[in-house]
Design a protein around this motif. Structure first.
Motif, PDB file in Angstrom:
ATOM      1  N   UNK A 171      56.526  19.003  80.879  1.00 35.22           N
ATOM      2  CA  UNK A 171      57.216  17.919  81.257  1.00 35.22           C
ATOM      3  C   UNK A 171      56.222  16.705  81.723  1.00 35.22           C
ATOM      4  N   UNK A 172      54.886  16.908  81.612  1.00 38.00           N
ATOM      5  CA  UNK A 172      54.170  15.734  82.041  1.00 38.00           C
ATOM      6  C   UNK A 172      53.550  14.788  81.023  1.00 38.00           C
ATOM      7  N   UNK A 173      53.606  13.438  81.356  1.00 33.91           N
ATOM      8  CA  UNK A 173      53.065  12.622  80.519  1.00 33.91           C
ATOM      9  C   UNK A 173      51.681  12.787  80.157  1.00 33.91           C
ATOM     10  N   UNK A 174      51.303  12.265  78.897  1.00 31.15           N
ATOM     11  CA  UNK A 174      49.973  12.322  78.427  1.00 31.15           C
ATOM     12  C   UNK A 174      48.975  11.472  79.227  1.00 31.15           C
ATOM     13  N   UNK A 175      47.778  11.678  79.518  1.00 33.34           N
ATOM     14  CA  UNK A 175      46.952  11.033  80.232  1.00 33.34           C
ATOM     15  C   UNK A 175      46.394  10.031  79.331  1.00 33.34           C
ATOM     16  N   UNK A 176      46.393   8.857  79.533  1.00 27.85           N
ATOM     17  CA  UNK A 176      46.103   7.611  78.613  1.00 27.85           C
ATOM     18  C   UNK A 176      44.967   7.000  78.940  1.00 27.85           C
ATOM     19  N   UNK A 177      43.829   7.790  79.590  1.00 28.52           N
ATOM     20  CA  UNK A 177      42.646   7.000  80.048  1.00 28.52           C
ATOM     21  C   UNK A 177      41.632   7.551  79.245  1.00 28.52           C
ATOM     22  N   UNK A 178      40.584   7.361  79.283  1.00 27.48           N
ATOM     23  CA  UNK A 178      39.322   7.651  78.411  1.00 27.48           C
ATOM     24  C   UNK A 178      38.780   9.245  78.598  1.00 27.48           C
ATOM     25  N   UNK A 179      38.850  10.084  77.560  1.00 27.27           N
ATOM     26  CA  UNK A 179      38.527  11.388  77.890  1.00 27.27           C
ATOM     27  C   UNK A 179      37.335  11.535  77.097  1.00 27.27           C
ATOM     28  N   UNK A 180      36.375  12.275  77.401  1.00 26.61           N
ATOM     29  CA  UNK A 180      35.111  12.706  76.726  1.00 26.61           C
ATOM     30  C   UNK A 180      35.182  14.451  76.698  1.00 26.61           C
ATOM     31  N   UNK A 181      35.151  14.939  75.143  1.00 26.95           N
ATOM     32  CA  UNK A 181      35.337  16.322  75.091  1.00 26.95           C
ATOM     33  C   UNK A 181      34.011  16.929  74.519  1.00 26.95           C
ATOM     34  N   UNK A 182      33.373  17.590  75.320  1.00 26.59           N
ATOM     35  CA  UNK A 182      32.115  18.047  74.621  1.00 26.59           C
ATOM     36  C   UNK A 182      32.249  19.589  74.191  1.00 26.59           C
ATOM     37  N   UNK A 183      31.695  19.941  73.127  1.00 21.56           N
ATOM     38  CA  UNK A 183      31.876  21.200  72.498  1.00 21.56           C
ATOM     39  C   UNK A 183      30.640  21.887  72.070  1.00 21.56           C
ATOM     40  N   UNK A 184      30.364  22.954  72.350  1.00 19.41           N
ATOM     41  CA  UNK A 184      29.024  23.504  71.736  1.00 19.41           C
ATOM     42  C   UNK A 184      29.395  23.995  70.313  1.00 19.41           C
ATOM     43  N   UNK A 185      28.324  23.637  69.518  1.00 16.61           N
ATOM     44  CA  UNK A 185      28.667  24.099  68.191  1.00 16.61           C
ATOM     45  C   UNK A 185      28.856  25.605  67.718  1.00 16.61           C
ATOM     46  N   UNK A 186      28.147  26.379  68.742  1.00 19.11           N
ATOM     47  CA  UNK A 186      28.328  27.710  68.386  1.00 19.11           C
ATOM     48  C   UNK A 186      29.267  28.415  69.184  1.00 19.11           C
ATOM     49  N   UNK A 187      30.134  27.714  69.908  1.00 19.55           N
ATOM     50  CA  UNK A 187      31.063  28.138  70.884  1.00 19.55           C
ATOM     51  C   UNK A 187      32.486  28.653  70.122  1.00 19.55           C
ATOM     52  N   UNK A 188      33.235  29.659  70.630  1.00 17.58           N
ATOM     53  CA  UNK A 188      34.564  29.844  70.156  1.00 17.58           C
ATOM     54  C   UNK A 188      35.537  29.381  70.782  1.00 17.58           C
ATOM     55  N   UNK A 189      35.111  28.685  71.970  1.00 15.59           N
ATOM     56  CA  UNK A 189      36.198  28.167  72.910  1.00 15.59           C
ATOM     57  C   UNK A 189      37.053  26.777  72.565  1.00 15.59           C
ATOM     58  N   UNK A 190      36.279  26.033  71.647  1.00 12.70           N
ATOM     59  CA  UNK A 190      37.063  24.714  70.871  1.00 12.70           C
ATOM     60  C   UNK A 190      37.138  25.059  69.469  1.00 12.70           C
ATOM     61  N   UNK A 191      38.557  25.089  68.905  1.00 18.47           N
ATOM     62  CA  UNK A 191      38.653  25.169  67.398  1.00 18.47           C
ATOM     63  C   UNK A 191      39.574  24.037  67.012  1.00 18.47           C
ATOM     64  N   UNK A 192      39.367  24.206  65.443  1.00 18.37           N
ATOM     65  CA  UNK A 192      40.176  23.205  65.087  1.00 18.37           C
ATOM     66  C   UNK A 192      41.725  23.157  65.349  1.00 18.37           C
ATOM     67  N   UNK A 193      42.032  24.410  65.681  1.00 23.22           N
ATOM     68  CA  UNK A 193      43.550  24.571  65.903  1.00 23.22           C
ATOM     69  C   UNK A 193      44.038  23.814  67.226  1.00 23.22           C
ATOM     70  N   UNK A 194      42.669  23.669  68.083  1.00 23.66           N
ATOM     71  CA  UNK A 194      43.111  23.051  69.478  1.00 23.66           C
ATOM     72  C   UNK A 194      43.247  21.533  69.458  1.00 23.66           C
TER      73      UNK A 194
END
Length: 266
Positions: free
Chosen positions: A200-223
């Motif tokens: 029920x929350x509105x999107x956050x419409x300000x700047x967001x930096x998303x850092x992901x580790x190349x070898x990590x499993x915690x950020x995937x294309x499905x996300x």
């Protein structure tokens, strides 16, 4: 009754306010190196998350409650201007909820190696918790003994050292700083994502930096789709050659990315 404030350490003398939210079994001081590298352009605040470090314990863990505690603590430090909020892993999920639930408090956001989704590779933490709870603190006399008792559950020396930073001297004995009872009971919630509360929350419409580790499993294309829905101005940066601990494995890259975020125009 007053709301308990989270333990916080602030440095820097001028510039934007920047809050750092650590991951599971971390402490605010895990971001000390990064904070020192940014203190010339901002005022970093290192927070101990609820049930961690020197912050108060809670009766149950949930992301909305943790985010509200962070928001209340930041307002108690400075409610005159919005904050840049940085969060890693569990702290990244908390940081996302702070931005979504308290958008007036957050000017920019940095999410480090976590997604707005249930985390599938969280099961090792259940093993760590069981080993920590099983440790006979009454028979431990040295940190070397504590390290040895954790070796089977956590074979990696770096992981053991990270976990054992939570073991503190108390008189002639030892105690765990984190709230192991609540963390162990609510580990599925910590590894999850509060989909219903976010719906029920509105999107956050300000700047967001998303850092992901190349070898990590915690950020995937499905996300990607959900991250872009909730944070339409997100920019994903994949850090080469590192895993989940982006800020400790690649501190210079992390510093460079955060300096750019802090100094950028809105």
């Amino acid at each position: 009754m007053s709301t308990p404030m989270l333990h916080a350490v602030t440095s820097g003398e001028s510039g934007p306010r920047v809050a750092f939210c650590h991951g599971l079994f971390g402490q605010g001081r895990n971001w000390t190196q990064i904070a020192k590298g940014l203190a010339d352009i901002c005022r970093p605040t290192l927070l101990d998350m609820p049930d961690h470090g020197r912050s108060p314990w809670t009766e149950r863990f949930d992301y909305a409650g943790a985010a509200d505690l962070v928001a209340d603590s930041l307002r108690a430090i400075d409610d005159t201007e919005p904050w840049i909020v940085v969060g890693h892993s569990m702290g990244g999920k908390i940081a996302m909820l702070v931005a979504l639930r308290h958008p007036e408090l957050v000017d920019r956001l940095c999410v480090v190696d976590i997604s707005p989704a249930a985390t599938t590779s969280f099961s090792e933490f259940e093993t760590y918790i069981a080993a920590m709870q099983a440790m006979d603190l009454g028979s431990i006399t040295t940190r070397e003994q504590a390290d040895a008792s954790m070796r089977e559950a956590a074979p990696d020396p770096g992981v053991r050292a990270f976990l054992l930073q939570n073991l503190r001297r108390e008189g002639d004995g030892w105690r765990w700083q984190p709230n192991l009872e609540v963390i162990g009971r609510d580990i599925a919630t910590i590894g999850g994502w509060p989909t219903d509360e976010v719906a029920g929350l509105a999107p956050f419409d300000k700047t967001v930096l998303w850092l992901a580790g190349e070898r990590s499993l915690y950020v995937t294309d499905d996300d990607l789709a959900e991250m872009r829905r909730l944070f339409p101005r997100v920019r994903l940066v994949t850090v080469k050659g590192v895993g989940h601990w982006v800020h400790s494995e690649a501190p210079e890259v992390t510093l460079q990315a955060l300096r750019a975020l802090i100094t950028s125009s809105r």
